[in-house]
Design a protein around this motif. Structure first.
Motif, mmCIF file in Angstrom:
data_model
loop_
_atom_site.group_PDB
_atom_site.id
_atom_site.type_symbol
_atom_site.label_atom_id
_atom_site.label_comp_id
_atom_site.label_asym_id
_atom_site.label_seq_id
_atom_site.Cartn_x
_atom_site.Cartn_y
_atom_site.Cartn_z
ATOM 1 N N ALA A 31 0.842 -1.202 0.000
ATOM 2 C CA ALA A 31 0.000 0.000 0.000
ATOM 3 C C ALA A 31 0.875 1.250 0.000
ATOM 4 C CB ALA A 31 -0.934 0.001 1.207
ATOM 5 N N GLY A 32 1.932 1.236 0.784
ATOM 6 C CA GLY A 32 2.846 2.375 0.823
ATOM 7 C C GLY A 32 3.525 2.626 -0.508
ATOM 8 N N ASP A 33 3.894 1.561 -1.215
ATOM 9 C CA ASP A 33 4.493 1.725 -2.546
ATOM 10 C C ASP A 33 3.544 2.458 -3.480
ATOM 11 O OD1 ASP A 33 6.775 0.386 -1.729
ATOM 12 O OD2 ASP A 33 6.275 -1.491 -2.769
ATOM 13 N N GLN A 34 2.266 2.128 -3.393
ATOM 14 C CA GLN A 34 1.287 2.781 -4.269
ATOM 15 C C GLN A 34 1.091 4.243 -3.869
ATOM 16 O OE1 GLN A 34 0.923 0.763 -6.758
ATOM 17 N NE2 GLN A 34 1.869 -0.729 -5.414
ATOM 18 N N ARG A 146 -1.623 -13.870 -0.091
ATOM 19 C CA ARG A 146 -0.712 -12.766 -0.367
ATOM 20 C C ARG A 146 -1.021 -12.119 -1.713
ATOM 21 N NH1 ARG A 146 3.020 -10.107 -2.042
ATOM 22 N NH2 ARG A 146 3.598 -11.295 -3.844
ATOM 23 N N ASN A 147 -1.341 -12.913 -2.717
ATOM 24 C CA ASN A 147 -1.660 -12.355 -4.031
ATOM 25 C C ASN A 147 -2.937 -11.521 -3.998
ATOM 26 O OD1 ASN A 147 0.603 -13.466 -5.221
ATOM 27 N ND2 ASN A 147 -0.460 -15.322 -5.877
ATOM 28 N N VAL A 148 -3.958 -12.018 -3.307
ATOM 29 C CA VAL A 148 -5.201 -11.262 -3.170
ATOM 30 C C VAL A 148 -4.933 -9.968 -2.405
ATOM 31 C CG1 VAL A 148 -7.486 -11.258 -2.079
ATOM 32 C CG2 VAL A 148 -6.700 -13.268 -3.356
ATOM 33 N N GLN A 154 -2.841 -2.596 -3.436
ATOM 34 C CA GLN A 154 -2.581 -1.657 -4.532
ATOM 35 C C GLN A 154 -3.756 -0.707 -4.719
ATOM 36 O OE1 GLN A 154 -1.227 -3.364 -8.209
ATOM 37 N NE2 GLN A 154 0.306 -4.619 -7.182
ATOM 38 N N MET A 155 -4.967 -1.241 -4.698
ATOM 39 C CA MET A 155 -6.143 -0.383 -4.865
ATOM 40 C C MET A 155 -6.259 0.622 -3.721
ATOM 41 S SD MET A 155 -9.074 -2.979 -6.403
ATOM 42 C CE MET A 155 -9.772 -3.130 -4.798
ATOM 43 N N VAL A 156 -6.101 0.134 -2.501
ATOM 44 C CA VAL A 156 -6.208 1.012 -1.333
ATOM 45 C C VAL A 156 -5.086 2.057 -1.352
ATOM 46 C CG1 VAL A 156 -6.035 1.084 1.191
ATOM 47 C CG2 VAL A 156 -7.439 -0.657 0.078
ATOM 48 N N GLY A 161 -3.387 7.308 -1.514
ATOM 49 C CA GLY A 161 -2.321 8.205 -1.973
ATOM 50 C C GLY A 161 -2.882 9.363 -2.765
ATOM 51 N N GLY A 162 -3.811 9.058 -3.656
ATOM 52 C CA GLY A 162 -4.450 10.121 -4.436
ATOM 53 C C GLY A 162 -5.256 11.053 -3.561
#
Length: 178
Positions: A31-34, A146-148, A154-156, A161-162
């Motif tokens: 999430a932080g990467d995104q 982990r994949n889910v 990523q979505m969150v 972030g936006g």
């Protein structure tokens, strides 16, 4: 021959405290990467009003994936736990440096590339550690979880972030991520 073993479930996997810790850390990291991707893209656009430089910024977050696998071997040379801790701590510190206002774009891009490069040894260590924590069906289910989680994070991360970058400013989003 029919197997008498019960198939592993998500409940079985999440009962393991060590898996839960690795899973939660992974969730926050992804999430932080995104958040970083979005915040840096917004920051570059605010500074330059250039769609091309904004796209370049976003593209740079994927560039290290080409060279990153060369660093993945670090996960086999050192303690997996230490590799994960050191790389994520270093990444957080570097993202914190990115949150300092008015850093020129070339150093910001260099920091971004280093942050992304450090993900490779972390990811390799995490993958190997999961194989140590979970076995057989539980590893398959754990990797599935982990994949889910990766997709959800990523979505969150993109949305938060936006939101923070738009409502406050991208420097605050970077600081929160750090």
């Amino acid at each position: 021959m029919a197997s008498t073993e019960k198939a592993a479930t998500f409940r079985d996997v999440f009962r393991d405290a060590e898996f839960r810790a690795v899973w939660a850390a992974d969730l926050l990291s992804i999430a932080g990467d995104q958040v970083t991707r979005v915040a840096l893209s917004v920051l570059v656009y605010q500074r330059t009003h250039s769609a091309a430089l904004t796209a370049l910024t976003y593209a740079l977050t994927f560039l290290p994936a080409l060279a990153g696998p060369l660093l993945a071997g670090l996960a086999d040379r050192y303690s997996r736990r230490n590799v994960m801790i050191v790389t994520n701590t270093a990444r957080a510190l570097l993202v914190g440096v990115m949150a300092i206002p008015d850093i020129p774009l070339p150093p910001l891009y260099a920091l971004l590339i280093v942050v992304q490069l450090m993900a490779a040894p972390h990811d390799a260590a995490r993958g190997a550690m999961l194989a140590d924590i979970l076995d057989g069906d539980r590893l398959v289910v754990g990797n599935s979880a982990r994949n889910v989680t990766n997709q959800l994070a990523q979505m969150v991360g993109f949305a938060s972030g936006g939101g923070v970058a738009a409502l406050v400013n991208p420097y605050v989003a970077l600081a929160i991520d750090a």
